[in-house]
Design a protein around this motif. Structure first.
Motif, short mmCIF file in Angstrom:
data_model
loop_
_atom_site.label_atom_id
_atom_site.label_comp_id
_atom_site.label_asym_id
_atom_site.label_seq_id
_atom_site.Cartn_x
_atom_site.Cartn_y
_atom_site.Cartn_z
N HIS A 1 -10.26 0.52 -1.95
CA HIS A 1 -10.07 1.86 -1.39
C HIS A 1 -10.94 2.82 -2.21
O HIS A 1 -10.95 2.76 -3.44
CB HIS A 1 -8.60 2.26 -1.48
CG HIS A 1 -8.30 3.48 -0.67
ND1 HIS A 1 -8.70 4.73 -1.05
CD2 HIS A 1 -7.66 3.64 0.51
CE1 HIS A 1 -8.32 5.61 -0.13
NE2 HIS A 1 -7.68 4.96 0.82
N LYS B 1 -0.77 4.29 0.37
CA LYS B 1 -1.71 5.32 0.79
C LYS B 1 -1.28 6.01 2.08
O LYS B 1 -1.64 7.15 2.33
CB LYS B 1 -3.12 4.72 0.99
CG LYS B 1 -3.67 3.99 -0.22
CD LYS B 1 -4.19 4.98 -1.25
CE LYS B 1 -4.92 4.31 -2.40
NZ LYS B 1 -4.10 3.48 -3.30
N PHE B 2 -0.57 5.30 2.93
CA PHE B 2 -0.06 5.88 4.18
C PHE B 2 -1.14 6.59 4.99
O PHE B 2 -0.98 7.75 5.38
CB PHE B 2 1.14 6.82 3.91
CG PHE B 2 2.37 6.07 3.50
CD1 PHE B 2 3.21 5.50 4.45
CD2 PHE B 2 2.68 5.89 2.16
CE1 PHE B 2 4.34 4.78 4.07
CE2 PHE B 2 3.80 5.17 1.76
CZ PHE B 2 4.64 4.61 2.72
N CYS B 3 -2.23 5.89 5.26
CA CYS B 3 -3.18 6.40 6.26
C CYS B 3 -2.37 6.53 7.56
O CYS B 3 -1.54 5.66 7.86
CB CYS B 3 -4.33 5.43 6.44
SG CYS B 3 -5.26 5.19 4.92
N ARG C 1 -6.99 10.15 4.65
CA ARG C 1 -7.80 9.25 3.83
C ARG C 1 -8.08 9.83 2.43
O ARG C 1 -8.51 9.13 1.54
CB ARG C 1 -9.14 8.96 4.51
CG ARG C 1 -9.05 8.00 5.65
CD ARG C 1 -8.67 6.61 5.23
NE ARG C 1 -9.69 5.92 4.46
CZ ARG C 1 -9.57 4.66 4.04
NH1 ARG C 1 -8.47 3.96 4.31
NH2 ARG C 1 -10.52 4.08 3.35
N GLN D 1 -4.46 -5.51 -0.45
CA GLN D 1 -4.65 -4.45 0.55
C GLN D 1 -5.46 -3.32 -0.06
O GLN D 1 -6.26 -2.69 0.61
CB GLN D 1 -3.30 -3.91 1.04
CG GLN D 1 -2.87 -4.48 2.36
CD GLN D 1 -1.99 -5.69 2.15
OE1 GLN D 1 -1.36 -5.81 1.10
NE2 GLN D 1 -1.94 -6.56 3.11
N ASN D 2 -5.20 -3.04 -1.34
CA ASN D 2 -6.02 -2.11 -2.13
C ASN D 2 -6.29 -2.81 -3.44
O ASN D 2 -5.69 -2.50 -4.46
CB ASN D 2 -5.27 -0.81 -2.39
CG ASN D 2 -5.19 0.02 -1.14
OD1 ASN D 2 -6.19 0.37 -0.57
ND2 ASN D 2 -3.98 0.30 -0.73
N VAL E 1 0.42 -1.08 7.50
CA VAL E 1 0.56 -1.91 6.30
C VAL E 1 1.64 -1.41 5.33
O VAL E 1 2.44 -2.20 4.83
CB VAL E 1 -0.82 -2.09 5.61
CG1 VAL E 1 -0.68 -2.67 4.21
CG2 VAL E 1 -1.73 -2.97 6.46
N PRO E 2 1.71 -0.09 5.04
CA PRO E 2 2.74 0.35 4.09
C PRO E 2 4.16 0.00 4.56
O PRO E 2 5.07 -0.14 3.74
CB PRO E 2 2.55 1.87 4.03
CG PRO E 2 1.12 2.08 4.42
CD PRO E 2 0.83 1.02 5.45
N CYS F 1 0.83 -1.20 0.00
CA CYS F 1 0.00 0.00 0.00
C CYS F 1 0.86 1.25 0.00
O CYS F 1 1.86 1.32 0.71
CB CYS F 1 -0.88 -0.02 1.25
SG CYS F 1 -1.97 1.40 1.28
N TYR G 1 -2.71 6.05 10.61
CA TYR G 1 -2.82 5.09 11.72
C TYR G 1 -2.24 3.73 11.38
O TYR G 1 -2.16 2.86 12.24
CB TYR G 1 -4.30 4.91 12.12
CG TYR G 1 -5.18 4.62 10.93
CD1 TYR G 1 -5.26 3.34 10.39
CD2 TYR G 1 -5.89 5.63 10.29
CE1 TYR G 1 -6.03 3.08 9.28
CE2 TYR G 1 -6.66 5.37 9.17
CZ TYR G 1 -6.72 4.08 8.67
OH TYR G 1 -7.45 3.83 7.54
N CYS G 2 -1.88 3.48 10.11
CA CYS G 2 -1.77 2.10 9.61
C CYS G 2 -0.33 1.64 9.40
O CYS G 2 0.51 2.39 8.87
CB CYS G 2 -2.53 2.01 8.29
SG CYS G 2 -2.63 0.33 7.67
FE1 SF4 Z 1 -3.25 1.39 3.09
FE2 SF4 Z 1 -5.65 0.56 3.93
FE3 SF4 Z 1 -3.64 0.86 5.68
FE4 SF4 Z 1 -4.78 3.01 4.56
S1 SF4 Z 1 -5.78 1.49 5.93
S2 SF4 Z 1 -2.55 2.65 4.77
S3 SF4 Z 1 -5.23 2.28 2.53
S4 SF4 Z 1 -3.72 -0.60 4.01
#
Ligand code: SF4
Ligand code: SAM
Length: 444
Positions: free
Chosen positions: A241, A160-162, A280, A202-203, A167-168, A158, A164-165
């Protein structure tokens, strides 16, 4: 560490998202290729793979307590591998803190699990958390087994770098698997019995690929091509997303019969201020407008989402905006979580941490609203005739469990077999499942 005898049996325990379930299945295939067998239920395994999730708090603590509890009947420890996103984020620490762990392998490196096993057999502990794009998929064995409903990872990572997340950081940048590889894997899954394929990422709707003739495809193009496989009856995809929704994807829901009427589109909050702080890059209204476009082409579409309550600084009024959004949508299902600060993410440094008691209360109110809508959605389906894909036997004699097109769990009594598509009438609804009457046995 002393050399370990070569393990003969394995158990893969996957936590967290469906992508981890997919990865767990692929690791099991690798281990089977190495001549190992899955441990029977209730039996000790020589090797245990903990395929971990790092998305919320206490993930690492849970891994350490799982490691502590892993023992064979004779009191000895199995060989232990830690895989998944905790392995990626905290691999070195796991190796330092948990001497019982022989192998740490990240989500982009698990194709090298057999090499790590060879090292473990020589008494060496090893970590592999490299992130080579697509190398994993090229190195994995071909799919051999499939249930009636199979997962197929098409996209990972990902960008997107939300705020809080994690995953990236744990899964790396967005990559799409090549179109030809996906077609081949899907064909193999169908040859091995899959009647439904859920495309994962993830997306997932950021997927893009190229045909042999050089045409660029988006996720809708992939769906349209997969729909041509005669023995594949259902296609789903998750997680999308809002920013990657294309007109083509929306149109596919109105045009491709095999694409199931279900959309999981996380929104996280109904407050534009919170959405901005989350990075977001959509608003509550733009999200609602997107859902309207899906509903315009597929009025019966079941909608699902993800929510976070108690993001730093979230006020009562902002939370009330989330409840208003839920009321406006009428979700068929949704996942909701208390905000959990993840080390290394921008939100973890933000002021205004919401007290746990407030988060608890908000989560309860949100879940009550979602459950209310879920029950209403299920009740509205009573009397409907639909097809159910049979996934397994139920607890009662002659009972079968399966899924409706709207991803509802349905049970019925009658003549059927796993993998059948049967026609039923939905007769009774609870919040989490529906009863049905079998109208027509399996399609040939
Ligand atoms: Fe990426 Fe989804 Fe995490 Fe946002 S919530 S950073 S879109 S994986
Ligand atoms: N990519 C998808 C998206 O954008 O929605 C989902 C990825 S994430 C694995 C699944 C869900 O976990 C998110 O939608 C979010 O609701 C939740 N989540 C992620 N980080 C979180 C955190 N730090 N605290 C609480 N929930 C979180």
């Amino acid at each position: 560490m002393t050399a370990s005898p070569t393990p003969r049996t394995y158990r893969v325990k996957s936590f967290g998202c469906q992508m981890n379930v997919y990865d767990g299945e692929r690791m099991a295939e690798l281990l089977a290729d190495k001549g190992m067998a899955p441990a029977a239920d209730g039996e000790d395994a020589d090797l245990v793979v903990l395929n971990t999730c790092h998305i919320r708090e206490k993930a690492a603590e849970k891994v350490y307590s799982d490691i502590g509890r892993l023992k064979k009947a004779d009191g000895s420890k199995p060989l232990i591998a830690v895989a998944g996103c905790v392995a990626q984020a905290e691999g070195d620490e796991i190796m330092a803190r948990a001497p019982a762990v022989s192998m740490v392998v990240g989500p982009q490196a698990y194709h090298r699990l057999p090499e790590l096993l060879d090292k473990a057999a020589r008494g060496e502990r090893a970590t592999d958390t490299d992130m080579p794009a697509n190398a994993k998929f090229d190195a994995l064995p071909q799919r051999r087994r499939a249930g009636p409903s199979a997962f197929l990872t098409v996209q990972e990572g990902c960008d997107k770098f939300c705020t809080y997340c994690v995953v990236p950081y744990t899964r790396g940048a967005e990559i799409s698997r090549p179109y030809a590889d996906l077609l081949a894997e899907a064909e193999r899954l169908v040859d091995n019995g899959a009647r439904e394929i859920t495309l994962l990422g993830q997306n997932v709707n950021a997927w893009t690929g190229e045909t042999a003739k050089g045409h660029t495809l988006g996720l809708d193009g992939l769906i349209r091509e997969l729909a041509k496989l005669p023995d594949l009856h259902r296609i789903r995809y998750t997680t999308s997303h809002p920013n990657d929704v294309t007109p083509g994807l929306i149109a596919a829901h109105g045009e491709v019969d095999k694409l199931m009427p279900y959309l999981h589109l996380p929104v996280q909050s109904g407050s534009d201020r919170v959405l901005k702080a989350m990075n977001r890059s959509h608003t509550a209204d733009s999200y609602l407008a997107l859902l309207d476009r899906f509903r315009a082409v597929r009025p019966d579409i079941a909608l699902s989402g993800d929510f976070i309550v108690g993001f730093p600084g979230e006020t009562d009024a902002e939370f009330a905006e989330t409840l208003r959004l839920v009321d406006a949508v009428g979700y068929a299902a949704a996942f909701s979580f208390k905000y959990s600060p993840r080390p290394g993410t921008p939100a973890a440094e933000m002021d205004g941490m919401v007290p746990m008691t407030v988060m608890d209360e908000r989560l309860q109110r949100l879940q009550a609203a979602i459950n209310r809508d879920q029950l209403a959605f299920n009740q509205a389906s009573i009397g409907t005739t639909c097809q159910v894909l049979v996934e397994r036997k139920g607890k009662h004699p002659g009972q079968w469990l399966g899924k409706s097109p709207w991803l509802q769990s349905v049970h019925f009594i009658g003549e059927a077999a796993v993998g059948d598509l049967v026609t039923v009438e939905l007769t009774e609804a609870g919040p989490n499942s529906l009863s049905a009457r079998l109208l027509q046995p399996a399609l040939a």
